[in-house]
Design a protein around this motif. Structure first.
Motif, PDB file in Angstrom:
ATOM      1  N   LYS A  48      40.440  50.168  40.992  1.00 18.25           N
ATOM      2  CA  LYS A  48      40.284  48.891  41.682  1.00 18.25           C
ATOM      3  C   LYS A  48      40.993  47.805  40.887  1.00 18.25           C
ATOM      4  CE  LYS A  48      36.834  45.677  43.492  1.00 18.25           C
ATOM      5  NZ  LYS A  48      35.386  45.417  43.731  1.00 18.25           N
ATOM      6  N   GLN A  49      41.747  46.983  41.588  1.00 14.02           N
ATOM      7  CA  GLN A  49      42.402  45.845  40.958  1.00 14.02           C
ATOM      8  C   GLN A  49      41.538  44.607  41.181  1.00 14.02           C
ATOM      9  OE1 GLN A  49      45.052  46.388  39.093  1.00 14.02           O
ATOM     10  NE2 GLN A  49      45.177  48.536  39.741  1.00 14.02           N
ATOM     11  N   TRP A  50      41.134  43.962  40.105  1.00  7.61           N
ATOM     12  CA  TRP A  50      40.186  42.851  40.229  1.00  7.61           C
ATOM     13  C   TRP A  50      40.846  41.600  40.809  1.00  7.61           C
ATOM     14  CZ3 TRP A  50      36.106  45.453  40.023  1.00  7.61           C
ATOM     15  CH2 TRP A  50      35.945  46.506  39.115  1.00  7.61           C
ATOM     16  N   GLU A  51      42.170  41.523  40.706  1.00  6.11           N
ATOM     17  CA  GLU A  51      42.906  40.411  41.295  1.00  6.11           C
ATOM     18  C   GLU A  51      44.038  40.976  42.148  1.00  6.11           C
ATOM     19  OE1 GLU A  51      44.259  38.036  38.069  1.00  6.11           O
ATOM     20  OE2 GLU A  51      42.231  37.493  37.389  1.00  6.11           O
ATOM     21  N   PRO A  52      44.385  40.292  43.264  1.00  6.62           N
ATOM     22  CA  PRO A  52      45.460  40.790  44.133  1.00  6.62           C
ATOM     23  C   PRO A  52      46.769  40.964  43.348  1.00  6.62           C
ATOM     24  CG  PRO A  52      44.286  38.978  45.179  1.00  6.62           C
ATOM     25  CD  PRO A  52      43.794  39.042  43.759  1.00  6.62           C
ATOM     26  N   LEU A  53      47.459  42.054  43.641  1.00  5.49           N
ATOM     27  CA  LEU A  53      48.728  42.322  42.966  1.00  5.49           C
ATOM     28  C   LEU A  53      49.846  41.489  43.582  1.00  5.49           C
ATOM     29  CD1 LEU A  53      48.434  46.210  42.765  1.00  5.49           C
ATOM     30  CD2 LEU A  53      48.134  44.593  40.879  1.00  5.49           C
ATOM     31  N   THR A  54      50.730  41.019  42.735  1.00  8.43           N
ATOM     32  CA  THR A  54      51.879  40.243  43.219  1.00  8.43           C
ATOM     33  C   THR A  54      52.951  41.194  43.744  1.00  8.43           C
ATOM     34  OG1 THR A  54      52.993  40.272  41.066  1.00  8.43           O
ATOM     35  CG2 THR A  54      51.386  38.498  41.461  1.00  8.43           C
ATOM     36  N   ASN A  55      53.891  40.649  44.492  1.00  4.10           N
ATOM     37  CA  ASN A  55      55.004  41.463  44.989  1.00  4.10           C
ATOM     38  C   ASN A  55      55.806  42.051  43.832  1.00  4.10           C
ATOM     39  OD1 ASN A  55      54.391  41.036  47.691  1.00  4.10           O
ATOM     40  ND2 ASN A  55      55.633  39.163  47.800  1.00  4.10           N
TER      41      ASN A  55
END
Length: 415
Positions: A371-378
């Motif tokens: 799980k990624q706790w923050e949205p991933l950037t492009n």
């Protein structure tokens, strides 16, 4: 004659049916009585069964006494491993649930650590719970230590019915309770062991790390009466310098000074050591230190290309005694010296040197499968290796082996 034969046949059929009916009644009555008898005697039978499990475990551990559990190799074993299934563990963490988050290659789950000159005793949840009856097992440290704690409660989980286990988190302390055994397996968040500005169990990412190397009581009061203590503290120290505070975080007149990392680490270990010597019951508490958990962030360490890390790795490192650049021997030496001094003062403390066996497992980290706790950037999405987690470990996986080794040491204690 035909009529007489028909009557006789009917009578024989009736006799057979009646006989079968009587036999059936007797069978089911006996079965029910037997079930009641077993039900009535089940607590005693269970105690006897648990006693036998404990006895067998003690005998197995005694046979292996003196064995070097830390020197060996990883072997494929899909018959007895994994020790539990990821989806079946009630308390699995999304940070470590690699299969749930898309990992397809599951070979990392089927590797068993095989010491060269003995076998690692098979983990038995019932035996450990009996050993922990009316006791506290407390893990203290960072997220790697927390991963080991989650591994342990996953190992125990399936042996306990839902109504006889609970988990509760209050600030830095998380407590798993096996109610029937009055046993707890706990985790306390203290990544530097001593006080720091990273002590919040959720919001601990700060641009500049500050430690109070002479202050530990804020944390340590939660460990005082534990029967088994399992410590780790390593990666949070991995920076060239550490800012040390003399004073409190609340006061405005504190003195700050940057010190070289190894010096700060030594100061913290001294404070930790002094606290243990004074506050821990030498005859009751058994203490374990988990050595460094290695990272796999530099592919050139194992013959890969520069810029490569654990991303997309599916094979172990085969080179004997492989040692990556992510593990610091100087920090390890400081720990060893500190613990040698504690042992001379009568404390029951043991280093569990899991570093070397874990060094081989470059394929066993979550990488991008968590799980990624923050949205991933492009930008991150276009370069998965850039956000791959090569620090923590997938579960089931390497931390289960750490706990299997811990299990043998707990069983060899006099408690």
């Amino acid at each position: 004659m035909a009529s007489t034969w028909g009557v006789r046949t009917s009578f024989q059929v009736f006799t057979i049916i009646l006989f079968a009916f009587v036999i059936s009644v007797l069978y089911f009555t006996t079965k029910e009585d037997g079930s009641r008898s077993r039900s009535r005697s089940s607590p005693s039978s269970l105690l006897t069964e648990n006693h036998n499990v404990v006895r067998d475990t003690m005998e197995e551990v005694e046979r292996m006494s003196g064995c070097d559990y830390f020197s060996g190799k990883w072997v494929f074993d899909n018959q007895t491993y994994p020790l539990y299934k990821e989806k079946d563990c009630t308390f699995m963490s999304d940070q470590l649930a690699c299969q749930k988050f898309g990992r397809k290659d599951l070979s990392y789950q089927y590797l068993r650590w095989q010491p060269y000159h003995c076998n690692l005793p098979r983990f038995n949840a019932t035996a450990l719970l009996e050993k922990l009856r009316n006791k506290r097992l407390v893990y203290v440290g960072d997220s790697l230590n927390r991963g080991q704690w989650i591994s342990m409660i996953c190992l125990l989980d399936s042996s306990l019915p839902p109504s006889l286990k609970s988990i509760n988190t209050n600030g830095s302390l998380s407590v798993f309770k096996a109610i029937e055994y009055n046993a707890t397996v706990e985790f306390y968040w203290a990544p530097m062991l001593i006080e720091s500005n990273s002590d919040d169990p959720v919001n601990h990412r700060v641009p500049e790390r500050i430690v109070r190397t002479q202050a530990i009581e804020k944390h340590a009061r939660y460990w005082t009466d534990a029967d088994f203590l399992v410590f780790d503290s390593y990666l949070w120290w991995k920076r060239p310098f550490m800012k040390v505070l003399w004073g409190t975080f609340e006061s405005s007149d504190g003195i700050y000074k940057k010190v070289e990392m190894l010096k700060g680490y030594e100061m913290a270990l001294r404070t930790w050591s002094d606290w243990l010597e004074i506050h821990v019951n030498h005859s009751k508490t058994h203490i374990f230190w988990m050595s460094m958990s290695p990272t796999h962030e530099r592919g050139e360490d194992w013959g890969g290309v520069t810029g490569q890390n654990c991303y997309n790795e599916t094979q172990t490192i085969k080179k004997n005694d492989y040692w990556g650049s992510g593990s610091d021997p100087n920090m390890m030496k400081l720990v060893e010296t500190t613990i040698e001094n504690l042992n001379k003062k009568g404390l029951n403390i043991q280093i569990l040197n899991i570093t070397q066996l874990s060094e081989y497992r470059k394929e066993a980290h979550p990488s991008v499968h968590r799980k990624q706790w923050e949205p991933l950037t492009n930008e991150q999405l276009s370069n998965p290796s850039g956000y791959a987690d090569c620090i923590h470990w997938c579960l089931p996986g390497v931390p289960d082996t750490w706990n299997e080794i811990l299990y043998t040491y707990i069983y060899s204690t006099s408690l």
